[in-house]
Design a protein around this motif. Structure first.
Motif, PDB file in Angstrom:
ATOM      1  N   ASP A 177       0.769  -1.042  -0.058  1.00  0.00           N
ATOM      2  CA  ASP A 177      -0.055  -0.057  -0.162  1.00  0.00           C
ATOM      3  C   ASP A 177       0.912   1.216  -0.058  1.00  0.00           C
ATOM      4  N   PRO A 178       0.677   2.179  -1.011  1.00  0.00           N
ATOM      5  CA  PRO A 178       1.523   3.481  -1.059  1.00  0.00           C
ATOM      6  C   PRO A 178       1.479   4.375   0.080  1.00  0.00           C
ATOM      7  N   PHE A 179       0.275   4.185   0.919  1.00  0.00           N
ATOM      8  CA  PHE A 179       0.184   4.904   2.130  1.00  0.00           C
ATOM      9  C   PHE A 179       0.557   4.240   3.403  1.00  0.00           C
ATOM     10  N   ASP A 190      -4.384   0.181 -11.817  1.00  0.00           N
ATOM     11  CA  ASP A 190      -4.438   1.619 -11.533  1.00  0.00           C
ATOM     12  C   ASP A 190      -3.849   2.323 -13.067  1.00  0.00           C
ATOM     13  N   HIS A 234     -11.806   7.415  -8.447  1.00  0.00           N
ATOM     14  CA  HIS A 234     -10.827   8.650  -8.638  1.00  0.00           C
ATOM     15  C   HIS A 234     -11.372   9.565  -9.774  1.00  0.00           C
ATOM     16  N   ASN A 257      -8.521  12.957  -9.727  1.00  0.00           N
ATOM     17  CA  ASN A 257      -7.640  12.721  -8.753  1.00  0.00           C
ATOM     18  C   ASN A 257      -8.266  12.855  -7.284  1.00  0.00           C
ATOM     19  N   ARG A 260      -8.459   9.174  -1.948  1.00  0.00           N
ATOM     20  CA  ARG A 260      -7.157   8.933  -1.528  1.00  0.00           C
ATOM     21  C   ARG A 260      -6.218   8.605  -2.632  1.00  0.00           C
ATOM     22  N   SER A 261      -5.644   9.419  -3.369  1.00  0.00           N
ATOM     23  CA  SER A 261      -4.833   9.076  -4.502  1.00  0.00           C
ATOM     24  C   SER A 261      -3.404   9.855  -4.561  1.00  0.00           C
ATOM     25  N   THR A 262      -2.420   9.182  -4.787  1.00  0.00           N
ATOM     26  CA  THR A 262      -0.945   9.628  -5.101  1.00  0.00           C
ATOM     27  C   THR A 262      -0.893  10.771  -6.465  1.00  0.00           C
ATOM     28  N   GLY A 263      -1.961  10.522  -7.314  1.00  0.00           N
ATOM     29  CA  GLY A 263      -1.893  11.398  -8.423  1.00  0.00           C
ATOM     30  C   GLY A 263      -2.908  10.983  -9.317  1.00  0.00           C
TER      31      GLY A 263
END
Length: 291
Positions: A177-179, A190, A234, A257, A260-263
């Motif tokens: 998980d990136p978070f 993704d 997203h 975006n 909860r998204s990194t981009g």
């Protein structure tokens, strides 16, 4: 002898010759009339017999023509039966019941093999066979048509194209998980793309819901039937509403975006009967055809 009542005289006259003359004349006239009528009857009877013979000849010719046409029709139906079997195989259908095969196998019709009532009975049986087999062929082709239409409908409602142009940043399956940095199961793909990039429907279907979900932002779901549901998360904007019918390739939303998204990217899921499935199995590369 003739007696006079007043004078009492008796006169004698002879009528024998006159009587025979009259009788003879009557007989002569009768014989003449009989001969005339008899001759006329024989002439008419001869003409009637000749007419019947000519009509019989014409009917035989027509019967032979009908027999030849039945033979041609029987040959065409045999060819139709063979093609029917090929189409049923291509459509993935079972072969027809044995009783219909028996109708089809019923033997080759040979015209002129008999005559009279026997041949007419054979023709009637052959026509009855052709009618029954024609009814079967109609039913069989209707079944093939229904199967092909259903197959086409299933293909139209099965996701087969990528919903947005971009590159994969995360695949289906377990990942970090990136978070949180923890190992978690990722239920979709993704696909990184700029905000506002059009998202298209990968197959025909009906919009199931449009909602906001914590973490996923603005989410769109499409029900494609056959237990298949696709999800798009997203997004920045959704162009369709719940209950709306959509077609493959139709623009349904835009990349965003949200949540909860990194981009900017699209989180794309395919669920079969509620269970997440690898979306890559439902993306056919351009120029590739799978049978």
């Amino acid at each position: 002898m003739i007696m006079n009542d007043f004078s009492g005289k008796i006169r004698k006259k002879r009528y024998v010759l006159r009587f025979f003359v009259l009788i003879g004349g009557a007989l002569l006239i009768g014989v003449s009339l009989y001969g005339l009528f008899r001759g006329s009857y024989l002439i008419l009877e001869k003409q009637r017999v000749k007419s019947l013979e000519e009509e019989n000849t014409r009917l035989k010719a027509r019967l032979l023509n009908v027999e030849e046409q039945i033979k041609i029709l029987s040959s065409l139906i045999d060819t139709l039966y063979v093609r029917d079997l090929a189409l049923r195989t291509m459509a993935g259908l079972e072969y027809p019941p044995s009783e219909y095969q028996e109708i089809a196998i019923g033997g080759t019709f040979e015209p002129g093999t008999n005559s009279g009532g026997d041949q007419l009975e054979i023709i009637e049986k052959e026509v009855d066979k052709l009618l029954k087999f024609s009814e079967y062929e109609l039913t069989s082709y209707e079944e093939i048509q229904a199967k092909l239409e259903e197959d086409q409908r299933r293909r139209d409602h099965t996701p087969s194209i990528i919903p947005v142009r971009g590159f994969l940043s995360s695949r289906f399956g377990y990942r970090r998980d990136p978070f949180t940095g923890q190992r978690r199961f990722h239920e979709g793909l993704d696909i990184v793309a700029p905000v506002g990039m059009p998202i298209v429907a990968p197959a025909d279907g009906r919009v199931k819901r449009v909602k906001w979900e914590s973490g996923f932002g603005l989410v769109l779901e499409i029900d494609h039937g056959y237990g298949i549901v696709t999800r798009y998360a997203h997004t920045s904007r959704v162009l369709v509403r719940p209950g709306q019918v959509v077609k493959r390739g139709q623009v349904i939303a835009y990349v965003g975006n949200t949540g909860r998204s990194t981009g900017p990217h699209l989180h794309y899921e395919v669920r079969i009967n509620g269970r997440p499935t690898n979306p890559l199995k439902f993306i056919i590369p351009a120029g590739v055809y799978y049978d």
